[in-house]
Design a protein around this motif. Structure first.
Motif, PDB file in Angstrom:
ATOM      1  N   SER A   5       0.808  -1.222   0.000  1.00  0.00           N
ATOM      2  CA  SER A   5       0.000   0.000   0.000  1.00  0.00           C
ATOM      3  C   SER A   5       0.840   1.270   0.000  1.00  0.00           C
ATOM      4  CB  SER A   5      -0.935   0.008   1.217  1.00  0.00           C
ATOM      5  OG  SER A   5      -0.179  -0.049   2.417  1.00  0.00           O
ATOM      6  N   ARG A   6       2.162   1.132   0.029  1.00  0.00           N
ATOM      7  CA  ARG A   6       3.038   2.302   0.029  1.00  0.00           C
ATOM      8  C   ARG A   6       4.331   1.960  -0.714  1.00  0.00           C
ATOM      9  NH1 ARG A   6       4.187   6.997   3.202  1.00  0.00           N
ATOM     10  NH2 ARG A   6       6.415   7.429   3.329  1.00  0.00           N
ATOM     11  N   VAL A   7       4.657   2.789  -1.711  1.00  0.00           N
ATOM     12  CA  VAL A   7       5.864   2.564  -2.504  1.00  0.00           C
ATOM     13  C   VAL A   7       6.615   3.882  -2.634  1.00  0.00           C
ATOM     14  CG1 VAL A   7       6.801   1.901  -4.752  1.00  0.00           C
ATOM     15  CG2 VAL A   7       4.827   0.675  -3.815  1.00  0.00           C
ATOM     16  N   GLU A   8       7.843   3.924  -2.165  1.00  0.00           N
ATOM     17  CA  GLU A   8       8.703   5.091  -2.358  1.00  0.00           C
ATOM     18  C   GLU A   8       9.544   4.897  -3.611  1.00  0.00           C
ATOM     19  OE1 GLU A   8      10.934   5.720   1.183  1.00  0.00           O
ATOM     20  OE2 GLU A   8       9.180   6.108   2.439  1.00  0.00           O
ATOM     21  N   LYS A   9       9.971   6.011  -4.208  1.00  0.00           N
ATOM     22  CA  LYS A   9      10.711   5.977  -5.473  1.00  0.00           C
ATOM     23  C   LYS A   9       9.935   5.141  -6.496  1.00  0.00           C
ATOM     24  CE  LYS A   9      14.145   8.225  -3.597  1.00  0.00           C
ATOM     25  NZ  LYS A   9      14.410   9.648  -3.940  1.00  0.00           N
ATOM     26  N   ALA A  10       8.678   5.522  -6.666  1.00  0.00           N
ATOM     27  CA  ALA A  10       7.777   4.726  -7.505  1.00  0.00           C
ATOM     28  C   ALA A  10       8.107   4.881  -8.983  1.00  0.00           C
ATOM     29  CB  ALA A  10       6.333   5.145  -7.245  1.00  0.00           C
ATOM     30  N   LYS A  11       8.061   3.749  -9.693  1.00  0.00           N
ATOM     31  CA  LYS A  11       8.142   3.722 -11.154  1.00  0.00           C
ATOM     32  C   LYS A  11       6.797   3.202 -11.648  1.00  0.00           C
ATOM     33  CE  LYS A  11      13.143   3.211 -11.655  1.00  0.00           C
ATOM     34  NZ  LYS A  11      14.251   2.421 -12.278  1.00  0.00           N
ATOM     35  N   ILE A  12       6.056   4.086 -12.292  1.00  0.00           N
ATOM     36  CA  ILE A  12       4.634   3.838 -12.544  1.00  0.00           C
ATOM     37  C   ILE A  12       4.397   3.542 -14.019  1.00  0.00           C
ATOM     38  CG2 ILE A  12       2.318   4.767 -12.225  1.00  0.00           C
ATOM     39  CD1 ILE A  12       3.930   6.919 -10.384  1.00  0.00           C
ATOM     40  N   THR A  60       7.866   8.437 -13.052  1.00  0.00           N
ATOM     41  CA  THR A  60       8.467   8.237 -11.726  1.00  0.00           C
ATOM     42  C   THR A  60       7.918   9.263 -10.746  1.00  0.00           C
ATOM     43  OG1 THR A  60      10.344   9.645 -12.359  1.00  0.00           O
ATOM     44  CG2 THR A  60      10.605   7.267 -12.649  1.00  0.00           C
ATOM     45  N   ALA A  61       7.852   8.870  -9.481  1.00  0.00           N
ATOM     46  CA  ALA A  61       7.349   9.755  -8.432  1.00  0.00           C
ATOM     47  C   ALA A  61       8.028   9.403  -7.117  1.00  0.00           C
ATOM     48  CB  ALA A  61       5.840   9.624  -8.297  1.00  0.00           C
ATOM     49  N   GLU A  62       8.072  10.355  -6.217  1.00  0.00           N
ATOM     50  CA  GLU A  62       8.689  10.132  -4.907  1.00  0.00           C
ATOM     51  C   GLU A  62       7.887   9.158  -4.065  1.00  0.00           C
ATOM     52  OE1 GLU A  62      11.577  11.222  -3.588  1.00  0.00           O
ATOM     53  OE2 GLU A  62      12.075  12.087  -5.538  1.00  0.00           O
ATOM     54  N   LEU A  63       6.555   9.246  -4.176  1.00  0.00           N
ATOM     55  CA  LEU A  63       5.735   8.428  -3.285  1.00  0.00           C
ATOM     56  C   LEU A  63       4.398   8.071  -3.932  1.00  0.00           C
ATOM     57  CD1 LEU A  63       5.287   7.202  -0.423  1.00  0.00           C
ATOM     58  CD2 LEU A  63       4.314   9.412   0.245  1.00  0.00           C
ATOM     59  N   ALA A  64       4.021   6.815  -3.795  1.00  0.00           N
ATOM     60  CA  ALA A  64       2.688   6.350  -4.171  1.00  0.00           C
ATOM     61  C   ALA A  64       2.144   5.574  -2.978  1.00  0.00           C
ATOM     62  CB  ALA A  64       2.744   5.463  -5.409  1.00  0.00           C
ATOM     63  N   GLU A  65       1.021   6.022  -2.456  1.00  0.00           N
ATOM     64  CA  GLU A  65       0.488   5.362  -1.256  1.00  0.00           C
ATOM     65  C   GLU A  65      -1.023   5.395  -1.232  1.00  0.00           C
ATOM     66  OE1 GLU A  65       1.341   7.271   2.437  1.00  0.00           O
ATOM     67  OE2 GLU A  65       1.186   9.288   1.607  1.00  0.00           O
ATOM     68  N   GLU A  66      -1.578   4.411  -0.537  1.00  0.00           N
ATOM     69  CA  GLU A  66      -3.016   4.369  -0.305  1.00  0.00           C
ATOM     70  C   GLU A  66      -3.287   4.995   1.055  1.00  0.00           C
ATOM     71  OE1 GLU A  66      -6.543   1.181  -1.113  1.00  0.00           O
ATOM     72  OE2 GLU A  66      -4.915   0.514   0.197  1.00  0.00           O
ATOM     73  N   VAL A  67      -4.140   6.023   1.068  1.00  0.00           N
ATOM     74  CA  VAL A  67      -4.398   6.807   2.279  1.00  0.00           C
ATOM     75  C   VAL A  67      -5.792   6.504   2.799  1.00  0.00           C
ATOM     76  CG1 VAL A  67      -4.489   9.123   3.249  1.00  0.00           C
ATOM     77  CG2 VAL A  67      -2.897   8.625   1.395  1.00  0.00           C
ATOM     78  N   SER A  68      -5.891   6.215   4.085  1.00  0.00           N
ATOM     79  CA  SER A  68      -7.187   5.971   4.719  1.00  0.00           C
ATOM     80  C   SER A  68      -7.825   7.302   5.101  1.00  0.00           C
ATOM     81  CB  SER A  68      -7.007   5.100   5.965  1.00  0.00           C
ATOM     82  OG  SER A  68      -8.246   4.893   6.605  1.00  0.00           O
ATOM     83  N   LEU A  69      -9.152   7.398   4.928  1.00  0.00           N
ATOM     84  CA  LEU A  69      -9.881   8.640   5.178  1.00  0.00           C
ATOM     85  C   LEU A  69     -10.769   8.520   6.409  1.00  0.00           C
ATOM     86  CD1 LEU A  69     -10.891   9.455   1.489  1.00  0.00           C
ATOM     87  CD2 LEU A  69      -8.965  10.379   2.782  1.00  0.00           C
TER      88      LEU A  69
END
Length: 534
Positions: A231-238, A350-359
């Motif tokens: 649910s959380r990936v740093e240095k994401a390659k999308i 590419t992005a610094e962060l890809a994450e799933e956030v709970s609301l």
């Protein structure tokens, strides 16, 4: 006797000579019905309307364009006004405020037309109105003040003014800065001549309150992460793929009969090898976040593929809608991949962060931030406790975005509170005295019709419209061009000092398009029905 060119032998006149007037009166009646519903929505003290569509869904709004869209089935004239309002929102790119002004002014002009056309040909009225609007645009431009896009306070005042009549007006201190920041992030203030609102993605998420709305400099997806263990990936390659990670189907609708267990095992082994090969190629390219476009032909992602992706620690988000592809690619700098052979590192973003956030118990969102090669796009997350609140908040934000877009397109401001309309009425009345004959009479009627805007503002605020407009007219006659109706204090004041301002383009577009609509209706003298559709 058939209508048309047949004449009455005794009088030598057309039998249906009164038909054009009847058609015009019919259109005016329809316009009045529309106006009576919409004009009470004008201004900060305007009333809201509850609209129920064919499905039974209820919407509460005071947006003139939205109300008119539901009323256009009543009469061809209402449909014509609706088309003009749609043109107002799409072509001229102005706010919902001016859509309400257009309707009020349009119907008031038709009312005056019904009084003056008894002895004046509609073509003469139409041409006189065009002269009046040309002079009106000149007067409005002379009243305006230039504005710089670097002047954040002025932009905020304009956005706040557009929000003050909304159901969510108490949140204007949050929504106005959000709208200004969103527009400024997607343009180059030094060179921009317009704003593409498709670069601002509004994401609606049920739950929370409007206070939870936020501006995200990146990508927000409402779809859930399929493999919850990643649910959380740093240095994401999308990567964004448009092919399916599931067993292929035959081109034709065939059935395959497996007669023994050996054949069944072989089918399963082939399926497993096929899926594993796809996943290995994805991993080999360095991808660790996979977005999968929604498929209507077969499953976009099989359970076996998800199992392999999960083992390789690749975050997966599926059911990406086709209409979102362009925005996603522009935001994160990726390219859509239609086939596994095209799955190369240069196709990914590419992005610094890809994450799933709970609301806070009201669902989850996927946020991708810190893009290495970002496009000029932003996302706005709109929250609300129910569907009605969310939809009204979305319309309000869109209205504020349109106002800022107006200032980008035409960098000039004008006072609000009915000040421009009453000033126009005075200047056009003076202009009418320089014109000959029937033209002077028509332009004067046009000037008188303009007073409907301050009169309606006063009436909706609970003030006496006659005394308020009379005082406002007197103040403008003394040279106070920025005097307007202060609905909060219940009187007349310098409206610029109260920071009630609107883009020049709003007033110009409202004036121009209302006049266009009236001229279009004046040109109608018959209704011909298509018999083939009956």
């Amino acid at each position: 006797m058939p209508s048309g060119g047949m004449k009455n032998k005794g009088r030598g006149a057309y039998v249906d000579r009164d038909k054009p007037a009847q058609i015009r009166f019919s259109n005016i009646s329809a316009g009045k019905a529309v106006a009576e519903c919409i004009r009470t929505s004008l201004g900060p003290k305007g009333m809201d309307k509850m609209i129920q569509d064919g499905k039974g869904d209820v919407t509460i709004t005071n947006d003139g364009a939205t109300i008119l869209k539901q009323m256009q089935v009543l009469h061809p004239a209402a449909k014509m006004v609706s088309l003009k309002i749609r043109e107002l929102g799409i072509c001229s790119q102005v706010s919902a405020l001016s859509s309400t002004i257009v309707v009020a002014f349009f119907v008031e002009m038709l009312n005056y037309c019904s009084n003056i056309w008894q002895g004046i040909h509609p073509t003469t009225i139409s041409e006189s109105f065009q002269k009046a609007v040309d002079k009106g645009v000149e007067v409005l431009t002379g009243m305006s003040q230039p504005v710089l896009l670097s002047d954040r306070e002025t932009l905020l005042n304009s956005a706040t003014t557009s929000l003050c009549s909304k159901v969510v007006s108490q949140y204007s201190s949050l929504l106005a800065p959000m709208s200004v920041d969103a527009v400024m992030r997607v343009i180059d203030p030094a060179t921009a001549t317009g704003v593409d609102l498709h670069d601002i993605h509004i994401v609606k998420k049920l739950g929370g309150t409007i206070d939870d709305c936020e501006l995200v400099d990146g990508l927000v997806l409402t779809q859930k992460v399929v493999n919850s263990s990643v649910s959380r990936v740093e240095k994401a390659k999308i990567a964004l793929i448009q092919f399916c990670l599931s067993p292929p189907k035959t081109d034709m609708d065939n059935q395959i009969v497996v007669s023994d267990y050996a054949q069944m095992d072989r089918v399963l082994r082939e399926e497993r090898a096929y899926i594993l090969n796809l996943v290995k190629q994805i991993k080999k390219a360095g991808c660790n976040v996979l977005l999968i476009q929604k498929s209507i032909l077969r499953d976009a992602l099989s359970d076996l593929a998800l199992h392999f992706l999960n083992k390789m620690k690749i975050m997966v988000v599926k059911e990406i809608e086709r209409e979102d592809i362009e925005f996603i690619c522009k935001t994160i700098g990726t390219k859509p991949i239609a086939h596994i052979d095209q799955f190369l590192p240069e196709m990914m973003g590419t992005a610094e962060l890809a994450e799933e956030v709970s609301l806070d118990g009201s669902g989850k969102l996927v946020k991708i931030t810190g893009c290495t090669n970002p496009g000029k796009t932003v996302s706005i997350v709109v929250r609300g406790s129910n569907k009605l609140v969310i939809e009204e908040a979305e319309r309000s934000i869109h209205d504020a975005l349109c106002v800022i877009r107006c200032l980008v397109k035409k960098r000039a401001l004008i006072a609000g509170g009915g000040a421009p309309e009453i000033e126009l009425a005075l200047r056009l009345a003076e202009y009418s005295r320089t014109l000959p004959g029937m033209e002077a009479y028509c332009v004067r009627a046009y000037a008188d019709a303009l007073e409907v805007v301050p009169s309606t503002l006063a009436e909706n605020a609970g003030l006496n419209p006659i005394s308020t407009v009379t005082e406002l007219r007197n103040r403008h006659a003394q040279g106070e061009k920025t005097a307007g109706i202060n609905v909060r204090k219940g009187g007349i004041s310098n409206i610029l000092e109260e920071l009630v301002v609107q883009p020049l383009l709003v007033s110009v577009s409202a004036l121009t398009l209302a006049t266009e609509t009236v001229r279009s209706i004046l040109k109608i003298d018959d209704v011909v029905r298509d018999q083939t559709t009956l």
